[in-house]
Design a protein around this motif. Structure first.
Motif, mmCIF file in Angstrom:
data_model
loop_
_atom_site.group_PDB
_atom_site.id
_atom_site.type_symbol
_atom_site.label_atom_id
_atom_site.label_comp_id
_atom_site.label_asym_id
_atom_site.label_seq_id
_atom_site.Cartn_x
_atom_site.Cartn_y
_atom_site.Cartn_z
ATOM 1 N N VAL A 9 0.865 -1.173 0.000
ATOM 2 C CA VAL A 9 0.000 0.000 0.000
ATOM 3 C C VAL A 9 0.902 1.224 0.000
ATOM 4 O O VAL A 9 1.771 1.356 0.855
ATOM 5 C CB VAL A 9 -0.915 0.031 1.251
ATOM 6 N N ARG A 10 0.707 2.100 -1.014
ATOM 7 C CA ARG A 10 1.472 3.356 -1.070
ATOM 8 C C ARG A 10 0.528 4.502 -0.745
ATOM 9 O O ARG A 10 -0.581 4.576 -1.277
ATOM 10 C CB ARG A 10 2.062 3.565 -2.464
ATOM 11 N N ILE A 11 0.969 5.408 0.103
ATOM 12 C CA ILE A 11 0.191 6.585 0.444
ATOM 13 C C ILE A 11 0.707 7.740 -0.394
ATOM 14 O O ILE A 11 1.879 8.099 -0.313
ATOM 15 C CB ILE A 11 0.309 6.906 1.945
ATOM 16 N N GLU A 12 -0.164 8.291 -1.241
ATOM 17 C CA GLU A 12 0.197 9.415 -2.088
ATOM 18 C C GLU A 12 -0.145 10.707 -1.356
ATOM 19 O O GLU A 12 -1.302 10.902 -0.983
ATOM 20 C CB GLU A 12 -0.565 9.361 -3.417
ATOM 21 N N PRO A 13 0.825 11.590 -1.107
ATOM 22 C CA PRO A 13 0.536 12.839 -0.404
ATOM 23 C C PRO A 13 -0.573 13.626 -1.110
ATOM 24 O O PRO A 13 -0.496 13.886 -2.300
ATOM 25 C CB PRO A 13 1.862 13.597 -0.453
ATOM 26 N N GLY A 14 -1.626 13.951 -0.377
ATOM 27 C CA GLY A 14 -2.744 14.698 -0.931
ATOM 28 C C GLY A 14 -3.586 13.913 -1.910
ATOM 29 O O GLY A 14 -4.429 14.477 -2.592
ATOM 30 N N GLY A 15 -3.361 12.615 -2.004
ATOM 31 C CA GLY A 15 -4.077 11.808 -2.979
ATOM 32 C C GLY A 15 -4.575 10.505 -2.403
ATOM 33 O O GLY A 15 -4.794 10.392 -1.205
ATOM 34 N N PRO A 16 -4.723 9.500 -3.267
ATOM 35 C CA PRO A 16 -5.311 8.230 -2.843
ATOM 36 C C PRO A 16 -4.297 7.279 -2.203
ATOM 37 O O PRO A 16 -3.098 7.539 -2.192
ATOM 38 C CB PRO A 16 -5.796 7.639 -4.172
ATOM 39 N N LEU A 18 -2.743 3.741 -2.851
ATOM 40 C CA LEU A 18 -2.553 2.817 -3.971
ATOM 41 C C LEU A 18 -2.273 1.433 -3.410
ATOM 42 O O LEU A 18 -1.273 1.233 -2.719
ATOM 43 C CB LEU A 18 -1.416 3.286 -4.871
ATOM 44 N N VAL A 19 -3.163 0.492 -3.703
ATOM 45 C CA VAL A 19 -3.088 -0.858 -3.147
ATOM 46 C C VAL A 19 -2.869 -1.835 -4.287
ATOM 47 O O VAL A 19 -3.588 -1.800 -5.286
ATOM 48 C CB VAL A 19 -4.401 -1.219 -2.409
ATOM 49 N N GLU A 20 -1.868 -2.710 -4.135
ATOM 50 C CA GLU A 20 -1.660 -3.757 -5.135
ATOM 51 C C GLU A 20 -2.796 -4.748 -5.014
ATOM 52 O O GLU A 20 -3.113 -5.214 -3.926
ATOM 53 C CB GLU A 20 -0.315 -4.439 -4.926
ATOM 54 N N GLY A 21 -3.470 -5.027 -6.142
ATOM 55 C CA GLY A 21 -4.654 -5.878 -6.144
ATOM 56 C C GLY A 21 -4.337 -7.279 -6.594
ATOM 57 O O GLY A 21 -3.175 -7.603 -6.810
ATOM 58 N N LEU A 42 -7.580 3.897 -3.855
ATOM 59 C CA LEU A 42 -8.666 4.062 -2.898
ATOM 60 C C LEU A 42 -8.717 5.502 -2.409
ATOM 61 O O LEU A 42 -7.691 6.091 -2.062
ATOM 62 C CB LEU A 42 -8.478 3.119 -1.709
ATOM 63 N N CYS A 43 -9.905 6.047 -2.368
ATOM 64 C CA CYS A 43 -10.113 7.435 -1.967
ATOM 65 C C CYS A 43 -9.787 7.618 -0.490
ATOM 66 O O CYS A 43 -10.251 6.875 0.364
ATOM 67 C CB CYS A 43 -11.575 7.814 -2.232
#
Length: 71
Positions: A9-16, A18-21, A42-43
């Motif tokens: 899971v990557r946390i994008e600053p100011g954004g969503p 991102l989860v590897e599916g 993911l929002c």
């Protein structure tokens, strides 16, 4: 999940987020949503019309607050 394999899971600053599916998501109201994509956005701001998935609504919000440079 195979041994040694972890979900990233990557946390994008100011954004969503991102989860590897593929992923299965349980929303706060108990609904289960699935996605087979290899990366799922993911929002995190709850502005998305496609919640729990990101529709880039966070971008529109940040642009509205931006000031234009004076000419």
């Amino acid at each position: 999940m195979p041994a040694g394999r972890r979900t990233r899971v990557r946390i994008e600053p100011g954004g969503p987020l991102l989860v590897e599916g593929p992923v299965e998501i349980v929303t706060p109201d108990g609904e289960t949503v699935e996605s087979d994509r290899f990366v799922v956005a993911l929002c995190a701001c709850r502005r998305s019309k496609r919640y729990p998935f990101c529709d880039t609504s966070h971008r529109r919000r940040s642009r509205q607050g931006a000031q234009r440079p004076e000419e």
